[in-house]
Design an enzyme around this catalytic site. Sequence first.
Site, short mmCIF file in Angstrom:
data_model
loop_
_atom_site.label_atom_id
_atom_site.label_comp_id
_atom_site.label_asym_id
_atom_site.label_seq_id
_atom_site.Cartn_x
_atom_site.Cartn_y
_atom_site.Cartn_z
N HIS A 141 12.06 -20.70 -76.42
CA HIS A 141 10.84 -20.52 -77.21
C HIS A 141 9.61 -21.02 -76.45
O HIS A 141 8.48 -20.85 -76.91
CB HIS A 141 11.00 -21.27 -78.54
CG HIS A 141 9.95 -20.99 -79.55
ND1 HIS A 141 9.08 -21.95 -80.03
CD2 HIS A 141 9.63 -19.84 -80.20
CE1 HIS A 141 8.28 -21.41 -80.92
NE2 HIS A 141 8.58 -20.14 -81.05
N ARG B 45 13.94 -13.28 -83.37
CA ARG B 45 14.30 -12.53 -84.59
C ARG B 45 13.28 -11.47 -84.95
O ARG B 45 12.07 -11.72 -85.00
CB ARG B 45 14.45 -13.51 -85.76
CG ARG B 45 14.95 -12.86 -87.06
CD ARG B 45 15.16 -13.89 -88.13
NE ARG B 45 16.34 -14.69 -87.86
CZ ARG B 45 16.45 -15.99 -88.17
NH1 ARG B 45 15.42 -16.63 -88.67
NH2 ARG B 45 17.56 -16.64 -87.92
N TYR C 149 -3.75 -15.01 -84.50
CA TYR C 149 -3.07 -16.30 -84.53
C TYR C 149 -3.93 -17.32 -83.79
O TYR C 149 -4.45 -17.04 -82.71
CB TYR C 149 -1.71 -16.25 -83.81
CG TYR C 149 -0.61 -15.49 -84.51
CD1 TYR C 149 -0.86 -14.58 -85.53
CD2 TYR C 149 0.72 -15.69 -84.14
CE1 TYR C 149 0.16 -13.89 -86.15
CE2 TYR C 149 1.75 -15.00 -84.76
CZ TYR C 149 1.47 -14.10 -85.75
OH TYR C 149 2.49 -13.43 -86.36
N ASN D 12 6.53 -11.36 -96.09
CA ASN D 12 7.10 -12.71 -95.92
C ASN D 12 8.30 -12.91 -96.83
O ASN D 12 9.35 -13.44 -96.42
CB ASN D 12 6.05 -13.77 -96.27
CG ASN D 12 5.01 -13.99 -95.18
OD1 ASN D 12 5.13 -13.47 -94.08
ND2 ASN D 12 3.98 -14.75 -95.50
N HIS E 34 -1.33 -21.33 -85.93
CA HIS E 34 -0.07 -21.26 -85.19
C HIS E 34 0.05 -22.31 -84.10
O HIS E 34 1.15 -22.56 -83.59
CB HIS E 34 0.06 -19.85 -84.58
CG HIS E 34 1.39 -19.55 -83.99
ND1 HIS E 34 1.63 -19.53 -82.63
CD2 HIS E 34 2.58 -19.26 -84.58
CE1 HIS E 34 2.89 -19.21 -82.40
NE2 HIS E 34 3.50 -19.05 -83.56
N ARG F 41 1.03 -25.95 -91.53
CA ARG F 41 0.72 -24.69 -92.19
C ARG F 41 1.76 -24.31 -93.23
O ARG F 41 1.44 -23.88 -94.33
CB ARG F 41 0.63 -23.56 -91.15
CG ARG F 41 0.23 -22.22 -91.76
CD ARG F 41 0.51 -21.07 -90.81
NE ARG F 41 1.92 -20.70 -90.81
CZ ARG F 41 2.59 -20.31 -89.73
NH1 ARG F 41 2.01 -20.27 -88.57
NH2 ARG F 41 3.86 -19.97 -89.83
N ARG G 11 7.89 -13.19 -77.82
CA ARG G 11 7.42 -12.03 -78.59
C ARG G 11 6.21 -11.45 -77.85
O ARG G 11 5.16 -12.09 -77.80
CB ARG G 11 7.00 -12.43 -80.01
CG ARG G 11 8.10 -13.05 -80.86
CD ARG G 11 7.63 -13.22 -82.30
NE ARG G 11 8.48 -14.10 -83.06
CZ ARG G 11 9.59 -13.72 -83.69
NH1 ARG G 11 9.97 -12.45 -83.60
NH2 ARG G 11 10.31 -14.57 -84.38
#
Length: 713
Positions: A455, A425, A488, A63, A612, A584, A395
């Site tokens: 997204h 990304r 997630y 991270n 998530h 979160r 993703r």
Amino acid sequence: MRNGEQQTAVATRQESGLFDPALFVNRELSWMDFNQRVLEEALERDAHPLLERVKFVSIFSSNLDEFFMIRVAGLDDQCAAGVIERTVDGLTPQETLDRIRQRVLAQLQQRNDCFFQEICPQLERQGIEFVSCQLLEERQQALLRRHFRDEIYPVLTPLAFDTGHPFPFMSNLSLNLAIELEDEETRTVRFARVKVPGTLPRILRLDDIDGLKFGDDTVRLVWMENFIEYNLDQLFPKMRILQCHPFRIIRDADIEIEEDEAGDLLESIEQGIRSRRYGKVVRLDITPDMPLSVRKLLVQNLEVYERNVYEIGGVLGLSSVMELLRIDRPGLKDEPFVPHCPQEGATGAAGMFALMQSGDLLLHHPYDSFAPVEELIWQAARDPEVLSIKQTLYRVGSNSPVVKALMFAVEQGKQVAVLVELKARFDEENNIVWARALEDVGAHVVYGLPGLKTHAKLTQIVRREQGRLCHYLHLGTGNYNPATAKVYTDYSYFTTNRALADDVSELFNSLTGYSKNRRYQSLIVSPVNTRQWIMSMIERESGWQQREGSGHIILKMNALVDEEVIRALYRASCDGVRIDLLVRGICCLKPGIPGVSDNISVSSIIGRFLEHSRVYYFGNGGRGELFLGSADFMPRNLDKRVETIFPVVDRRLVDSVRADLELMLSDNRKSWQMQPDGSYARRREGRPVNSQKLFMRQSSKRKKHHKTKVNGI
């Protein structure tokens, strides 16, 4: 002054007060607070099994690497450009960088103390230990040297640095050895660099080496850089090794694409990926014992400032300790969890379609299996009555069953249209591979709208049934990635709702064609109407509060950054609306400030699974309304991305998610409570409630009940 004018004046003063920087948390520092909470999962001795604590050390480290590659790199650019404008919290870019550095140094010290002083000794007691090559027996050392010569030596490329050799290029996230050598014949001192290749395991397991036996069950490990250093004489014969010091660099990895000028977006993204290797260095990690001469050489040739240099004791780049989880020690890991799978028993070619026709279905991953999502797409690919499949992909991972199903659908003659977001990304390379594979089989592939990332998580299937067309939708809060769906937390919504289906059709037309539709019946879409919808829903709860005293908002998301939304929440709190926020990560709002946010609470849950899901619940005068979606409350999600938020109208499902939210809000074992000053404190009061453990327990009960029902017992 008349009474009305007095009220207006008071309201104006209150509104101007909401622009006070003291009411906002710096975005970057809030992210660092989040990563500290991740680190705390490793620091807390009884929170997780030993190798799971190692996992959190790795997650914290990776991270932080990404934070430097993107956020710190951007701040560094601002400082270099002389930007002195203050953000909403009152800090300049330089002030933010200074505070980041101070916190990072403290966090890295905490991380290393935790790993080397606590976790490693405990691993050693469990028969997993890092060893020094020099302390092994002579015969064992000989086998190690042979292994180096056969398996490691051919992969390494020593690079000299002198008047005849330019300073070697060093790629992003590379771990390197800076070596000073002396020529045994001329006594000339030389400098060389050896990169520790990413193609090699970072941690070498000695019992994997042919012929190397120790006669016990202990797992012996060696850091690859130490192993290379031990064998440097093989790389530099007739040279005396004077000193060797590891160092690691992090480069700016943010891809900037001017889409108006990019003739081929796919080609531009590929070029951007390659350019990541060459971005400016934003962090240079060294060990404290590196001499000043070597340090100066690196600083000068890598063109970094001293503020970019981080002295870190111990081993550099601990994201690689995730490799330790490959060790087969189940007792040192979380117990395996097998989720409930509600589609079991829905057999036949139309299994998922029949299930959806019987009513809306809502799954809560990973407590409910992701398999029904995959099965829906595979059934659509195989079913001769299905005419078309449309899907967004953000993703999907490197081995995607979802994409394979779409490719199979094309081969079966279906119309398949896929929006692949190339700008996701660090997933750009995967997405380019899948985009080309889909194009190769004949799917209609588009890359999204100029200037906007797509997204949203959407699938639409059109099927002919009894002479009419039926629409089947899957709408989600997470990605079409079965690997991340295991770790997630997200919601999957399956519906045949026609109003939603019409809206999704309109949205796909906007994404794939030239439609400029800006009106939707049920769907909330960024950047079209999400911001206005949020503001109107918050204001509506203020109205309910003023009329009935029943205003209530529960929001769950990954980040809350947008200034306008935060001020709207502050106003609603001033009106008396109860606001419960489950955020979160980044939260720039401060709760509990008297007269401003005393009706707002902020919690952050950090546990075994990554929270998530995005959930938006509004009390609506006692008849709560529930929405799910892909959007956090950040400017980019509201104004610069294609996002979707969708209503859940089935009261049974609304009540179920409301119960989920109440359980998470009652968590006092994995939850952190934000304080009025923006800091966080663990919740520990009352009877222990671990929401993720309780969700797993509920899932196991559903699984057992479902199995009994299917088997007819």
